[in-house]
Every structure is written in structure tokens, then in C-alpha cells.
Scaffold this motif. Structure first.
Motif, mmCIF file in Angstrom:
data_model
loop_
_atom_site.group_PDB
_atom_site.id
_atom_site.type_symbol
_atom_site.label_atom_id
_atom_site.label_comp_id
_atom_site.label_asym_id
_atom_site.label_seq_id
_atom_site.Cartn_x
_atom_site.Cartn_y
_atom_site.Cartn_z
ATOM 1 N N THR A 67 0.763 -1.380 -0.044
ATOM 2 C CA THR A 67 -0.241 -0.020 0.156
ATOM 3 C C THR A 67 0.904 1.316 0.185
ATOM 4 N N HIS A 68 2.042 1.085 -0.647
ATOM 5 C CA HIS A 68 2.885 2.220 -0.676
ATOM 6 C C HIS A 68 2.953 2.928 -1.637
ATOM 7 N N LEU A 104 4.513 5.920 4.256
ATOM 8 C CA LEU A 104 4.913 4.628 4.243
ATOM 9 C C LEU A 104 4.197 3.491 3.666
ATOM 10 N N GLY A 105 2.887 3.981 3.969
ATOM 11 C CA GLY A 105 2.004 3.019 3.297
ATOM 12 C C GLY A 105 1.841 1.774 4.224
ATOM 13 N N LEU A 106 2.588 1.884 5.465
ATOM 14 C CA LEU A 106 2.415 0.556 6.332
ATOM 15 C C LEU A 106 1.040 0.542 7.331
ATOM 16 N N TYR A 126 12.523 2.114 6.788
ATOM 17 C CA TYR A 126 11.721 0.621 7.025
ATOM 18 C C TYR A 126 12.809 -0.280 7.862
ATOM 19 N N GLU A 138 17.901 -13.547 10.925
ATOM 20 C CA GLU A 138 17.098 -14.070 9.536
ATOM 21 C C GLU A 138 15.775 -13.288 9.823
ATOM 22 N N GLU A 159 15.790 -9.593 9.078
ATOM 23 C CA GLU A 159 16.366 -9.173 7.682
ATOM 24 C C GLU A 159 15.116 -9.446 6.579
ATOM 25 N N GLY A 160 14.241 -10.056 7.169
ATOM 26 C CA GLY A 160 12.920 -10.138 6.137
ATOM 27 C C GLY A 160 12.337 -8.981 6.069
ATOM 28 N N THR A 161 10.939 -8.890 5.560
ATOM 29 C CA THR A 161 10.357 -7.541 5.117
ATOM 30 C C THR A 161 9.763 -7.001 6.393
ATOM 31 N N PHE A 162 9.227 -5.746 6.249
ATOM 32 C CA PHE A 162 8.864 -5.212 7.451
ATOM 33 C C PHE A 162 7.691 -5.832 7.984
ATOM 34 N N ASP A 163 6.828 -6.185 7.150
ATOM 35 C CA ASP A 163 5.428 -7.020 7.808
ATOM 36 C C ASP A 163 5.617 -8.254 8.413
ATOM 37 N N LEU A 164 6.855 -8.808 8.020
ATOM 38 C CA LEU A 164 6.931 -10.448 8.469
ATOM 39 C C LEU A 164 7.924 -10.280 9.783
#
Lengths: 311, 432
Positions: free
Chosen positions: A132-133, B206-208, B277, B318, B321-326
């Protein structure tokens, strides 16, 4: 050619570079009108289309743009579930980088994923939509289409209608249009307008008729079916009544207004078929400009064929 | 970092002794004999004494952090009681309370006993906090009475809120029999939804997905009201918002059974720092706005907050270093604590150093009912020696935790612990 190595988003993106992309897109539009629609500009360059989320039109548009520029392309579609199962984003990124490529076009469901990718690889990264960015190439093709139609962007009045809060198209359009001096009004159900929207330098108006009166062009966003019937939106009927861009509604306004839609459309929900197919709609021009704009972005970022290994 | 057994006689010579109980700061010596405080002030030592030059340094009570996650049992890949102890020592902490959200959670007398036995072998004092509800699932009270007799010091389902107001009422009411604090991780999950940061201007950019500060403050308010109703003891952890601070300030005026903590990271960072992020800044409750940060600092100034607690929450490289949501919520914080809070509170906001030290020593010990007068003669030596003016940049090799999820990496901190004395041992941070 462009000041930034990557195209991650339009927040803070230089206005002169947006203009350069738009101008270049127009030259590629001419290429697309030729009988032989291919130029050798990116011969020998390899571009990976890395799609972690389903996409048809954006992927095809990019792929076509790459082929028209004679680049070699590889498509990689990974479901995010496989990432959740174990392979890290970093692994995927580094594996692809190890194959000696020049650029990555990425779509990913997580905001910030393209920025994150630039931490792990040296190639040029182009954001094809991150959650959603932002969706910068969509916004650039929208602006190219508006520029083509009106001949200018500065002072143009654009209404963005629909689910703004979950829309990367909206956010990139807002940033791009503001940078280019256009005025933007957001219109949609209050539950689908992001908090602090005014901080983005736009107006918010819940009355679509007032927005139609005001605007030169409307960018009508897709209303996702899954938003219906939850806590955000009661029903399709309610939405159509309040915000639908219908023939009846437009006929009440005695004015010319340009209609855009990033697709895919829910005909009969956010837009009537008769509106989408009317002369005032430039929806198919957007599709064509999508290819031309993406050609321009790729060409400008990958530097044509005059240099090697540059950025 | 080097740990050795304390010699028979050790003289901490010529430091500034900071007594957080009697609120004085004056030059003097501390003589430790057979691991206990022998005398303070001007000391004439015998000739066999081991002398440590403390000139220019502060000598005070060892720090106490009542909110850490050491992940044992279950996630020893992130932290163990041993590795967590090393992180604590590096930060000047001699005593910590570990949260019960391990795998399985510390929700039984047996698991409390396990932690107590394991803690015996560790170089610092470790006290387990027991879960409020079995399995931390908010449905059944744990055997609080037996858990306390095995060594639990407080109760919390931290990491998860006690969502059911009736259950929270029962917990506070039941705990009144034992006069121990109940600690609730206040986040209304219905408002939080899939929020990963504070809802505001920055999250819109940021769309978060994000959640507003009332996600916390509504539940804090509920807990305060339940405390008034039941006469229980409430400790509010990791307060992140201006609204929660106001509620606590208000209720503390009429109720002596309420205490609250604030973390270094909510004092140090704002949501604007999330624009890169950086998953190491993904914490629950989230880092909020500059206005909230200022309100928290004000809350330190006026005593709304009793103590600093790090909420040291290790996660693997580990995972982070994943994406922000995970990425999971949490950051480590023991090693960087003093340098961060001393910089923000003392150096930048002119809060008295004694006040800060109280928030790291006597105040948290009072909340948990620990011995507080650590400079008294005969008291087992539990001290820290730190340089309040040392400017340093936080690097990976300053981390002693098994995990590395620190957003302070690369940040300039002011103030650094150099020597920590506890359990008959002395640990010195060897600086290059």
C-alpha cells in the motif's frame, strides 16, 4: 540522465526528472506508432521482472517495454507464501543478482520492499508496486496521459476517487502531481481515506459531485471486492450511490471531464461501462502510455547502449 | 569483556559515589571485603588490597531491569539466561526480571523453579515473572500463590494483552492477596489489527498498516480503573504515548499502587526514524511521534514514570532481515541503555543524573520488593562503575546478546558502564 539510481517512489522525486521521463515517453510513443516497434537501445541489458504478487497488466506492460527496447528479460513469479515458508527475501534477491543482471523490476506486497532490495543488490531497482506504499510507474504513466491530454500539469485539478487508504496508485499520484504543481482532491468513503491525508498537501472531500464540479480529470480507483461488507464499507449499492462514477451522475454536470482508471476495472461498481467506454475516458491511452512511460524509465535508468555497467 | 572473582579486599578508589537512596553524589572510596560492602567514604586500606582507580567515574548501585526477554526455554537461538546475563553486565545491569513468554511460557510453579535453578548458575541475579494466565491465552489464572513461593516476583502475559476485562479484574483482585505487581501489555488488538507502526503522518507516507496511540491508552485507562476498583497493584510497562502518560499521571495522584516504566527506545527514537523501514525499530507498542516522545520525557521529569526498563527482546538476524510486515516485534536494549537514556534525559533534557540512576536502581527494586540499600555496610557488592560523559558510537561488537536486532547501531551514545560487580565477581568492559 536521471538523478537517482533507482525508481522506488515519487515521494521526493525530482520534478525535472519526472518531466524528462514524460518527454522521453512521448518520443517512445512515436516508436510505438511505427510499423516496426522495436529499437536497439537496451540491447545486451538483462532485466528481471520479480513479481511476488499477481499482476497481469503491469507485468505485461513492463515486459513489452523491455522487448521494444531489445533488452533480455526474465520473469520470476514467486508467491509470498514460499517466502513465509523459509526462503528469505535476501536469498531470493542475492540469487538473482548472482546471475549478473542489470535491473530488477519488482512488485511486492510489503511496503518498503524495493528499498530493502537495494540493501542487498547492486542492480538498478524499479518499484512496480510495493503493497500500500507506492506504484511510481503507474503515476508517471497517469501524468504522461494527463500531459498528453491537457498539454500541461501545473495547475491541473485532479480528483482521485475511491479507496485511497489501500492504494499505492493514489499515493504515488499524489506525490507526483504535487511535485508537478497540480492540485489534488481525494474523494472516497471516510474509512478508506488515510489518516493525516491533508499532511500530504491534498484536499479531502466526501462529496463526489463537488469534486466533479471542481476537477479537470478524475482518476477512478478500483474498489476491491474484499473491502465490501466488512467494517470499512457496507455494500456495493451504498458505494455506487455515494461515489460511483455513473452516466447519470456525470450527465448532471454540464462540463467536460477527463476520466482515468488504472485498471483492472470493476465495471458497474466504481465506474459505469458507458463512462469507461465513452470519449471522455482516456483509459486505453493510459495503457499505451504505460508501455511508452516504462520504455522511457528503463531507457533513462539503464543509460541506453552507449555505456557499460554504469548506473 | 572480562569477568574475574573478586579479590578478598577490593578498593574502588576516588570515584564519585552516587547514592540514589539518600540522594547524594560525593567523592569517596568504597571498600569491598569478602564480596560485601565494608565501608564507604574515606577508606585507609590494608596493603594487600586490590585497588581500582575510579577517578572521574560514577560508582553506584548495579542497574536493575524489570522487563527483559531472555527466551529460555524454547528460543535459545535468540538468547539464553547466560547470554542475556552477558548483555546485562555489558550494560551495567546486575539484576533483571525475565518475562514469561518463553516456549513453553513460565505459567507453572515447575517452570518458575526451572528458571530459578538455571539463574543460580548465571553471573547476575535473574528473577522470573510468571504468566497471568495459563498458556498466556487469557482464559485461566495461573497458580500465582505457588509460583510466588517458587520464586516468581510479579505476573504478566507480556507480549500479549489480557484482553478480557473480567480476567484482568480477576488477576488484579487475586494478586492483592500477595501484594505483587500485575503487569499488562496494553494494546487493544481490535484497534491494532495488522498494525506494524504508529498511525500518523509517517505511516501514511510509508504505506504501512498502523495503529493509533489510543490502541495503548484505552487499555491503560481500563487497567488503571480496574486497579482502583480492586485495590490491586498495577505496573504499566513500556508506555509509549502521551495519552497513556496523562492517564497514569492522573491516577497516580490518588492511588499509590500504580507504577510505570518507560523504555530507552521510546525516549530516544520517533516514528520519523522508521522512514528507512528499519525492522529493528519495529516494536510493540510502536515508536510514536515527537509529541509523544516529549510527553514521555516530561513524564520522567515529573515522576509519572518510576523506572526505565529496556524490554530487551532478542530476535534472530534471519527474522529481522525479512520484510517489515513479517519481522517480529522487538529490539535488544541492555547494552545501549545507559548511553541512550543518559544522552536523551541528562545531556539533552537536563534531567538530574541522580534521578536517572534512581530510575535504573532503587525504583525498579522497590517495585519488585528487592533489597534496595546496596551501599550499606554488609550489603553484598552489587555495583556499577560508569563514565557519565563518555561519547561512543554503538557498534556490533558492543553487543553481548546472542541477537543483533539493535536500532542503536551507528548511533552516538553518551555514558558508558565500565565495571560491573555482582555475585562475588567483577566484570570489566575492555575498551580499545
Amino acid at each position: 540522465m536521471l538523478q537517482q539510481k533507482h525508481l522506488l517512489g515519487l515521494a521526493g522525486y525530482p520534478g525535472e526528472d519526472i518531466q524528462t521521463i514524460i518527454d522521453t515517453a512521448f518520443t517512445f510513443r512515436e516508436v510505438l506508432d511505427r510499423p516496426i516497434k522495436k529499437v536497439p537501445s537496451l540491447q545486451g541489458k538483462t532485466i528481471v521482472n520479480l513479481f511476488f504478487e499477481n499482476s497481469t497488466r503491469t507485468r505485461i506492460s513492463f515486459e513489452l517495454a523491455q522487448k521494444r527496447l531489445s533488452a533480455d528479460t526474465v520473469n520470476f513469479s514467486a508467491s509470498t507464501s514460499s517466502l513465509k515458508k523459509g526462503e528469505t527475501f535476501k536469498d531470493t534477491a542475492q540469487n538473482i543478482e548472482a546471475m549478473k543482471i542489470d535491473a530488477v523490476v519488482m512488485r511486492h506486497p510489503t511496503p518498503g520492499a524495493p528499498l530493502h532490495l537495494t540493501d542487498h543488490i547492486d542492480s538498478i531497482v524499479i518499484n512496480a508496486g510495493d503493497g500500500t506504499h507506492e506504484h511510481p510507474t503507474q503515476a508517471i504513466l497517469d501524468m504522461t496521459s494527463l500531459h498528453e491530454k491537457f498539454g500541461y500539469l501545473k495547475g491541473l485539478k485532479v480528483g482521485i476517487i475511491g479507496d485511497i487508504a489501500h492504494s499505492r496508485v493514489a499515493l504515488s499520484n499524489i506525490h507526483g502531481l504535487k511535485t508537478m504543481g497540480a492540485e489534488v482532491t481525494l474523494c472516497g468513503p471516510s474509512t478508506l481515506i488515510p489518516p493525516f491525508a491533508e499532511e500530504l498537501g491534498v484536499s479531502v472531500n466526501y462529496n463526489v459531485d463537488e469534486v466533479i464540479e471542481w476537477a479537470d480529470a478524475l482518476n477512478v480507483l478500483r474498489i476491491q471486492r474484499e473491502r465490501m461488507g466488512g467494517g470499512l464499507l457496507p455494500s456495493v449499492r451504498e458505494y455506487r450511490n455515494l461515489f460511483g462514477i455513473t452516466t447519470d451522475r456525470l450527465s448532471m454536470h454540464k462540463k467536460e471531464i477527463v476520466i482515468m482508471h488504472p485498471g483492472p476495472m470493476n465495471r458497474g461498481v466504481e465506474i459505469d461501462s458507458s463512462v469507461a467506454d465513452s470519449d471522455q475516458a482516456i483509459i486505453l491511452d493510459q495503457v499505451l502510455n504505460g508501455v511508452a512511460s516504462r520504455m522511457a524509465i528503463l531507457y533513462l535508468l539503464l543509460g541506453g547502449k552507449q555505456e557499460e555497467g554504469d548506473s | 569483556m572480562k569477568t574475574t572473582k573478586l579479590k578478598k579486599q577490593v578498593l574502588l578508589k576516588g570515584g564519585m559515589i552516587l547514592d540514589p537512596i539518600n540522594e547524594f553524589l560525593k567523592k569517596g572510596d568504597v571498600l569491598i571485603e569478602n564480596g560485601t560492602i565494608k565501608s564507604t567514604g574515606k577508606v585507609t586500606p590494608s596493603k594487600s588490597v586490590d585497588i581500582i582507580d575510579c577517578s572521574g567515574l560514577i560508582v553506584t548501585h548495579g542497574f536493575c531491569d524489570i522487563h527483559v526477554h531472555f527466551r529460555e526455554p524454547g528460543r535459545e537461538d535468540k538468547e539464553t539466561l547466560d547470554s542475556g546475563s552477558m548483555a546485562a553486565l555489558a550494560g551495567g545491569f546486575t539484576r533483571v526480571c525475565v518475562m514469561p513468554n518463553t516456549e513453553p511460557p513460565l505459567d507453572s510453579p515447575e517452570s518458575i523453579r526451572y528458571t530459578i535453578d538455571r539463574a543460580e548458575e548465571c553471573p547476575i541475579h535473574i528473577h522470573p515473572i510468571g504468566a497471568i494466565t495459563k498458556g498466556q491465552d487469557g482464559k485461566e489464572l495461573t497458580e500465582m500463590g505457588v509460583m510466588l513461593s517458587e520464586g516468581a516476583v510479579a505476573f504478566s502475559d507480556d507480549g500479549l494483552p489480557v484482553t478480557d476485562s473480567g480476567m484482568m479484574r480477576n488477576a488484579l483482585e487475586y494478586a492483592t492477596m500477595f501484594d505483587v505487581p500485575v503487569i499488562n501489555h496494553a494494546e487493544d488488538l481490535c484497534l491494532k489489527k495488522d498494525g506494524v507502526m504508529h498511525e500518523g503522518k509517517v505511516s501514511t507516507h510509508l504505506g504501512l498498516p498502523a495503529s493509533p496511540s489510543i490502541t495503548e491508552s484505552n487499555m491503560v485507562h481500563r487497567d488503571l480503573a480496574l486497579t482502583e476498583l480492586t485495590g490491586g497493584r498495577l505496573h504499566v510497562p513500556h508506555v509509549s504515548s502521551a495519552k497513556s502518560t496523562d492517564h497514569i499521571r492522573q491516577m497516580k495522584k490518588s492511588n499509590k499502587n500504580i507504577t510505570a516504566e518507560v523504555t530507552p527506545h521510546h525516549l530516544f527514537f520517533t516514528d520519523e526514524d522508521l522512514t528507512s523501514y528499519n525492522t529493528n525499530l519495529k516494536v510493540a507498542p510502536p515508536i510514536r511521534t515527537r509529541t509523544d516522545q516529549e510527553a514521555l520525557i516530561h513524564g520522567v521529569k515529573d515522576g509519572t514514570f518510576d523506572c526505565i526498563a529496556t524490554d530487551h527482546a532478542p530476535h534472530t538476524v534471519e527474522e529481522k532481515e525479512g520484510t517489515f510486515d513479517l519481522a517480529p516485534f522487538g529490539m535488544i536494549g541492555l547494552e545501549s541503555c545507559l548511553g541512550a537514556v543518559n544522552r536523551v534525559l541528562v545531556k539533552e533534557n537536563k534531567i538530574d543524573l541522580t534521578r536517572l540512576v534512581q530510575m535504573l536502581t532503587v525504583n525498579p527494586r522497590r517495585i519488585m520488593g528487592f533489597e534496595t540499600d546496596l551501599l550499606a555496610e554488609g550489603s553484598p557488592a552489587e555495583l556499577v562503575i560508569f563514565d557519565p560523559n563518555k561519547k561512543w558510537t554503538f557498534h556490533k561488537n558492543d553487543i553481548r546478546s546472542r541477537s543483533q536486532n539493535s536500532p542503536y547501531l551507528g548511533e552516538e551514545l553518551i555514558g558508558r558502564p565500565l565495571i560491573t560487580i555482582v555475585k562475588g565477581h567483577i566484570t570489566s568492559l575492555e575498551l580499545d
